[in-house]
Scaffold this active site. Structure first.
Site, PDB file in Angstrom:
ATOM      1  N   ASP A 163      -2.516  -5.803   5.603  1.00  0.00           N
ATOM      2  CA  ASP A 163      -3.851  -5.505   5.061  1.00  0.00           C
ATOM      3  C   ASP A 163      -3.769  -4.230   4.237  1.00  0.00           C
ATOM      4  OD1 ASP A 163      -6.520  -4.882   4.553  1.00  0.00           O
ATOM      5  OD2 ASP A 163      -7.205  -5.612   6.509  1.00  0.00           O
ATOM      6  N   ASP A 195       0.538  -3.942   8.344  1.00  0.00           N
ATOM      7  CA  ASP A 195       1.235  -4.103   7.072  1.00  0.00           C
ATOM      8  C   ASP A 195       0.875  -5.413   6.380  1.00  0.00           C
ATOM      9  OD1 ASP A 195       2.788  -2.863   5.223  1.00  0.00           O
ATOM     10  OD2 ASP A 195       4.707  -3.419   6.084  1.00  0.00           O
ATOM     11  N   SER A 229      16.324  17.381  -3.454  1.00  0.00           N
ATOM     12  CA  SER A 229      17.057  17.185  -2.200  1.00  0.00           C
ATOM     13  C   SER A 229      16.727  18.236  -1.153  1.00  0.00           C
ATOM     14  CB  SER A 229      18.567  17.192  -2.473  1.00  0.00           C
ATOM     15  OG  SER A 229      18.950  18.360  -3.180  1.00  0.00           O
ATOM     16  N   ASP A 275       0.811  -1.220   0.000  1.00  0.00           N
ATOM     17  CA  ASP A 275       0.000   0.000   0.000  1.00  0.00           C
ATOM     18  C   ASP A 275       0.845   1.271   0.000  1.00  0.00           C
ATOM     19  OD1 ASP A 275       0.952   0.023   2.594  1.00  0.00           O
ATOM     20  OD2 ASP A 275      -1.004  -0.202   3.558  1.00  0.00           O
ATOM     21  N   ILE A 302      -6.601   6.300  16.639  1.00  0.00           N
ATOM     22  CA  ILE A 302      -7.934   6.423  17.240  1.00  0.00           C
ATOM     23  C   ILE A 302      -8.755   5.196  16.863  1.00  0.00           C
ATOM     24  CG2 ILE A 302     -10.048   7.819  17.288  1.00  0.00           C
ATOM     25  CD1 ILE A 302      -8.260  10.247  16.583  1.00  0.00           C
ATOM     26  N   ASP A 316      -8.638   0.818  13.899  1.00  0.00           N
ATOM     27  CA  ASP A 316      -7.867   1.973  13.452  1.00  0.00           C
ATOM     28  C   ASP A 316      -7.472   1.762  11.990  1.00  0.00           C
ATOM     29  OD1 ASP A 316      -6.391   4.254  13.229  1.00  0.00           O
ATOM     30  OD2 ASP A 316      -4.729   3.580  14.483  1.00  0.00           O
ATOM     31  N   ASP A 333       2.715   2.368   8.838  1.00  0.00           N
ATOM     32  CA  ASP A 333       1.553   1.504   8.623  1.00  0.00           C
ATOM     33  C   ASP A 333       1.265   0.760   9.926  1.00  0.00           C
ATOM     34  OD1 ASP A 333      -0.444  -0.144   7.623  1.00  0.00           O
ATOM     35  OD2 ASP A 333       0.660  -0.628   5.792  1.00  0.00           O
TER      36      ASP A 333
END
Length: 391
Positions: free
Chosen positions: A31, A29, A85, A8, A55, A49, A26
């Site tokens: 889903d 990691d 940069s 994702d 939350i 969450d 994430d």
């Protein structure tokens, strides 16, 4: 990041290698439906969450999800910087080239630095999230936005890349992770502040021509409209007047023990300069480079007022180097301390903190409607969820 297990664009275990120093961490990691910035709930009724802002759960009194109670009807955005940069905050530690300053711990963080591409995105004026840099507090657009609405936690992406110019930036920008339907809108910054006129040794004709710059920027604008959610905003920053850099280091001694004038001349001679046009002892060369940079800024003035995107609007600001230098000097401080001393070129954390403040204050002045009111639930979010799980 190579550690992005679900593909994702966000990863969990590491900050380096384009991990959470560059994008919000994430929180699941495994889903792909759970990621920073998600707006729609992929699993209604579970009160999880799903956007990694820390939350979760259900209020026992109202039986409503805390995300709905604390974040509904607030302005939520992800912060993104796309560019070079300067956006990634390139930083070479000043102790590295100075053998007389070496100690047992001088190179302790060298692996982290290399894995971060010798950048400090987590301290930048765009996406910085840590409390302190080596030079003092970190102040960024992301931190300002988070302080205004703590529902924005972890929603940031720094996809700036060292060496990027208008012709290469689009490929980097394609790494932006956002779903037009399911994610919150974005507050985007496009900053290509120098490479279109840098690194063309002794040959002005190879610098980006205005007609090519126009084509490159329009390609970027067109692409963004196909990937960003409706209601997003794009802040375009012009090329810098890099002549300021020489004035900041003139007469100073480089960490290796020579004057910056000799340092610049050596790297120009070996054709290894970061930016021959501006890191040059010849004022006429510096002025010509600035003239060409301003010609590219004129392209922005031509195309941006007329460009109409479906999913975002655009505001343009000159890159505020002169403003920040002038403020710094008015406080009795040396502009040299706004630059990385090793390359004598890139803005350091002192500059980035001021840049974050400048951009935030400018947007609050010019477009307060973008941000809405301070989230009245911020204190309750802190009380219920603490630091929301860290970055």
């Amino acid at each position: 990041s190579p550690f992005d297990m679900d593909g994702d664009g966000f990863s969990e275990p590491n900050g380096e290698m384009r991990g959470y120093n560059w994008r919000g961490r994430d929180c699941n990691d495994l889903d792909i439906k759970i990621r920073p910035g998600r707006k729609t709930d992929p699993y209604p009724g579970r009160a999880i969450d799903y956007n990694c802002n820390g939350i979760h759960g259900v209020d026992p009194k109202t039986k409503k999800p805390y995300k709905e109670l604390l974040c509904a009807n607030t302005k939520q955005y992800g912060v993104v910087v796309m560019g070079d940069s300067a956006g990634a905050m390139a930083d070479i530690p000043p102790t590295w080239p100075n053998a007389s300053a070496w100690a047992n711990n001088t190179f302790k963080s060298i692996l982290d630095s290399v894995l971060n591409e010798v950048d400090l995105p987590h301290m930048s004026g765009y996406t910085g999230y840590v409390d302190q840099s080596p030079y003092g507090p970190v102040r960024s657009v992301y931190k300002h936005l988070y302080e205004r609405n703590k529902c924005n936690f972890r929603d940031y992406q720094n996809i700036a890349v060292n060496g990027a110019w208008s012709g290469s930036a689009l490929e980097n920008i394609k790494r932006l992770s956002r779903d037009q339907k399911d994610d919150h809108p974005l507050l985007m910054f496009l900053e290509l502040v120098g490479n279109d006129v840098c690194n063309y040794m002794h040959n002005y004709s190879n610098m980006t021509k205005p007609e090519d710059f126009k084509k490159n920027i329009i390609k970027i604008l067109d692409h963004l409209d196909t990937v960003v959610p409706a209601g997003s905003h794009l802040v375009v920053l012009g090329l810098v007047n890099g002549s300021l850099i020489f004035e900041g280091v003139k007469g100073k001694t480089h960490p290796i023990g020579v004057s910056y004038e000799h340092f610049y001349d050596f790297f120009s001679c070996t054709q290894a300069s970061f930016c021959w046009g501006w890191l040059n002892t010849d004022a006429s060369v510096r002025d010509k480079t600035t003239e060409l940079a301003m010609a590219l800024n004129a392209v922005y003035a031509e195309i941006l007022p007329k460009y109409k995107a479906k999913n975002y609007d655009i505001v343009y600001y000159d890159f505020p180097a002169q403003t920040i230098f002038d403020q710094w000097k008015a406080e009795g401080k040396d502009p040299y301390h706004l630059l990385n001393p090793v390359d004598g070129f890139h803005p350091n954390p002192n500059f980035h903190a001021r840049l974050g403040d400048y951009l935030w204050n400018s947007l609050m002045r010019d477009h307060p409607e973008w941000f809405g009111d301070v989230n009245p639930n911020n204190d309750l979010i802190t009380k219920l969820f603490g630091n929301q799980g860290g970055h």
